[in-house]
Design a protein around this motif. Structure first.
Motif, short mmCIF file in Angstrom:
data_model
loop_
_atom_site.label_atom_id
_atom_site.label_comp_id
_atom_site.label_asym_id
_atom_site.label_seq_id
_atom_site.Cartn_x
_atom_site.Cartn_y
_atom_site.Cartn_z
N PHE A 50 -25.22 14.79 21.12
CA PHE A 50 -25.51 14.45 22.52
C PHE A 50 -25.13 13.02 22.90
CE2 PHE A 50 -28.45 12.97 25.86
CZ PHE A 50 -28.04 13.82 26.88
N PRO A 51 -25.43 11.98 22.09
CA PRO A 51 -25.04 10.62 22.49
C PRO A 51 -23.54 10.45 22.72
CG PRO A 51 -26.62 10.55 20.70
CD PRO A 51 -26.21 11.98 20.85
N SER A 52 -22.74 11.28 22.05
CA SER A 52 -21.28 11.14 22.17
C SER A 52 -20.75 11.56 23.54
CB SER A 52 -20.59 11.96 21.08
OG SER A 52 -20.99 11.54 19.80
N ILE A 53 -21.53 12.33 24.27
CA ILE A 53 -21.05 12.79 25.58
C ILE A 53 -21.56 11.90 26.72
CG2 ILE A 53 -20.89 15.17 24.76
CD1 ILE A 53 -23.41 15.81 26.35
N LEU A 54 -22.40 10.93 26.37
CA LEU A 54 -22.92 10.01 27.39
C LEU A 54 -21.91 8.91 27.67
CD1 LEU A 54 -26.62 9.52 26.21
CD2 LEU A 54 -25.80 10.97 28.07
N SER A 55 -21.93 8.40 28.87
CA SER A 55 -21.10 7.26 29.23
C SER A 55 -21.53 6.04 28.42
CB SER A 55 -21.24 6.98 30.73
OG SER A 55 -20.84 5.68 31.04
N PHE A 56 -20.55 5.20 28.06
CA PHE A 56 -20.88 3.98 27.32
C PHE A 56 -21.76 3.05 28.15
CE2 PHE A 56 -17.09 5.25 24.92
CZ PHE A 56 -17.56 5.09 23.62
N VAL A 57 -21.59 3.08 29.45
CA VAL A 57 -22.43 2.25 30.33
C VAL A 57 -23.88 2.72 30.25
CG1 VAL A 57 -22.89 1.58 32.71
CG2 VAL A 57 -20.53 1.71 31.89
N VAL A 58 -24.08 4.04 30.30
CA VAL A 58 -25.42 4.60 30.20
C VAL A 58 -26.05 4.24 28.86
CG1 VAL A 58 -26.73 6.76 30.07
CG2 VAL A 58 -24.94 6.49 31.80
N ILE A 59 -25.28 4.37 27.79
CA ILE A 59 -25.78 4.04 26.45
C ILE A 59 -26.17 2.57 26.36
CG2 ILE A 59 -25.08 3.78 24.03
CD1 ILE A 59 -23.41 6.36 24.44
N ALA A 60 -25.32 1.70 26.89
CA ALA A 60 -25.61 0.27 26.84
C ALA A 60 -26.86 -0.08 27.63
CB ALA A 60 -24.41 -0.51 27.38
N THR A 89 -26.44 0.29 18.11
CA THR A 89 -26.11 1.06 19.31
C THR A 89 -24.82 1.85 19.13
OG1 THR A 89 -27.18 -0.64 20.68
CG2 THR A 89 -25.70 0.89 21.79
N MET A 90 -23.81 1.22 18.57
CA MET A 90 -22.53 1.88 18.39
C MET A 90 -22.60 2.99 17.34
SD MET A 90 -19.87 -1.33 18.76
CE MET A 90 -18.45 -0.23 18.80
N ILE A 91 -23.39 2.79 16.30
CA ILE A 91 -23.58 3.84 15.29
C ILE A 91 -24.25 5.05 15.92
CG2 ILE A 91 -24.83 4.45 13.18
CD1 ILE A 91 -24.47 1.50 12.31
N TRP A 92 -25.30 4.81 16.70
CA TRP A 92 -26.03 5.89 17.36
C TRP A 92 -25.11 6.69 18.28
CZ3 TRP A 92 -27.39 6.87 22.56
CH2 TRP A 92 -28.40 7.81 22.75
N GLN A 93 -24.19 5.99 18.95
CA GLN A 93 -23.30 6.68 19.89
C GLN A 93 -22.24 7.51 19.17
OE1 GLN A 93 -19.78 5.95 20.46
NE2 GLN A 93 -19.74 7.62 21.95
N ALA A 94 -21.70 7.02 18.06
CA ALA A 94 -20.50 7.63 17.47
C ALA A 94 -20.75 8.60 16.33
CB ALA A 94 -19.55 6.53 16.99
N ALA A 95 -21.90 8.50 15.66
CA ALA A 95 -22.11 9.30 14.45
C ALA A 95 -21.99 10.80 14.72
CB ALA A 95 -23.48 8.98 13.85
N GLY A 96 -22.54 11.27 15.83
CA GLY A 96 -22.50 12.69 16.15
C GLY A 96 -21.09 13.20 16.41
N SER A 139 -16.36 -1.34 21.79
CA SER A 139 -17.24 -2.51 21.79
C SER A 139 -17.18 -3.25 23.13
CB SER A 139 -16.86 -3.47 20.66
OG SER A 139 -15.53 -3.94 20.82
N PHE A 140 -16.08 -3.10 23.86
CA PHE A 140 -15.95 -3.81 25.13
C PHE A 140 -17.08 -3.45 26.09
CE2 PHE A 140 -14.59 -3.53 29.59
CZ PHE A 140 -14.40 -4.87 29.85
N THR A 141 -17.24 -2.15 26.35
CA THR A 141 -18.24 -1.73 27.34
C THR A 141 -19.65 -2.04 26.86
OG1 THR A 141 -16.77 0.07 28.01
CG2 THR A 141 -19.05 0.20 28.74
N ILE A 142 -19.91 -1.76 25.58
CA ILE A 142 -21.25 -2.00 25.03
C ILE A 142 -21.63 -3.47 25.16
CG2 ILE A 142 -22.67 -1.89 22.94
CD1 ILE A 142 -22.01 0.86 23.96
N VAL A 143 -20.75 -4.36 24.73
CA VAL A 143 -21.04 -5.79 24.78
C VAL A 143 -21.08 -6.29 26.22
CG1 VAL A 143 -20.14 -8.08 24.18
CG2 VAL A 143 -20.10 -6.24 22.49
N ARG A 144 -20.14 -5.83 27.03
CA ARG A 144 -20.07 -6.27 28.42
C ARG A 144 -21.36 -5.98 29.17
NH1 ARG A 144 -18.19 -9.71 32.20
NH2 ARG A 144 -17.86 -8.71 34.21
#
Length: 293
Positions: free
Chosen positions: A111-121, A165-172, A231-236
């Motif tokens: 599920f986290p993989s289908i979310l927008s990076f902005v939403v995740i951040a 945060t990035m691990i949580w988003q990409a592992a799935g 990393s751009f969107t997450i950090v930004r």
């Protein structure tokens, strides 16, 4: 000859639209980036001045550039490697037949993989928030109030928080790829190993990993490039490079220069990012043994 000519014209007509789109949206912008990196360009329509490699010289004399490079490398190691290992572990567990409701967990992990990076951040920014988040209240609950710190505002914790945060988003995402690969392995091989007395761990290392190796090589390259771009969107959104540039990464630094009318310098950083992506992909391919899937 008529038939052959008609066939070739038909194939060309089918391929030409895709080639035009590829040239317009991929090749031309890439070439334009390389050219722009050789100019002192504000990107605002002003006259550009050719400066050769001066942008690259300035880049390698820029202390903030090295901070951004170090942070990007940190995320590759601390985020990229655990993501691959965690995804592989989840895939092995969910295909072992020993986990009930495995289909449910596949959906949950993916599920986290289908979310927008902005939403995740934004979501993780609230999790890490010093007053509204859940981390510091949990620390207080277990009597560890001395560890109560602003996670995203502390130079010692901010990059670790972004990595999590990035691990949580990409592992799935990688887990699904590994599951598909494992499902393609014949069950008879595992049955033969079971008859020979192999344990689950032995079967994993001697059967699953070797037969999954092509997919593993591909995902390692994906992970390397994914960390650089994602990393751009997450950090930004989460820190915008703060505190005091301690979470700056290459692409956020490039973006800031582009927005501050230092377009040529920003394109020099973009060329550098492109180069290290290619080099790291080649090294990864060589280290893991040849052609990728």
């Amino acid at each position: 000859m008529n038939k052959s000519l008609k066939r070739n014209l038909f194939l060309a007509a089918c391929v030409l639209p895709a080639l035009i789109l590829f040239a317009v949206f991929i090749i031309y912008p890439t070439v334009k980036v390389f050219i722009s990196s050789l100019y002192q360009d504000s990107g605002l329509g002003n006259v550009s001045q050719f400066v050769g490699l001066d942008n690259f010289k300035a880049m390698f004399q820029d202390d903030v550039f090295y901070i951004a490079l170090k942070n990007t490398g940190f995320l590759m190691v601390v985020s990229g490697a655990p993501t691959i290992l965690l995804a592989l572990f989840f895939a092995a567990m969910l295909t072992s037949g020993k986990v009930k409701e495995s289909n449910f967990y596949r959906v949950v992990f993916f599920f986290p993989s289908i979310l927008s990076f902005v939403v995740i951040a934004i979501l993780w920014s609230f999790i890490y928030h010093p007053t509204m988040g859940i981390i510091n209240p949990v620390l207080h609950l277990f009597g560890m109030a001395d560890l109560d710190i602003p996670v995203l505002g502390n130079r010692n914790t901010v990059m670790w928080a972004i990595a999590v945060t990035m691990i949580w988003q990409a592992a799935g995402y990688y887990m699904v790829m590994y599951i598909a690969g494992i499902d393609g392995i014949s069950k008879e091989i595992y049955e033969a190993a079971d008859i020979d007395g192999a344990t689950g761990i032995q079967s994993f290392w001697t059967i699953t990993i070797p037969l999954l190796w092509d997919i593993l090589k591909t995902t390692i390259i994906f992970a390397i490039n994914g960390v650089i771009t994602n990393s751009f969107t997450i950090v930004r959104v989460m820190t915008d490079g703060g505190p005091d540039r301690d979470s700056e990464v290459l692409l956020t630094y490039m973006y800031k220069h582009a927005m501050n009318a230092s377009f040529g310098y920003a394109m020099a950083i973009a060329v550098f990012v492109f180069a290290i992506s290619i080099v790291l992909s080649i090294i990864s391919n060589k280290v893991t043994g040849g052609e990728t899937a």
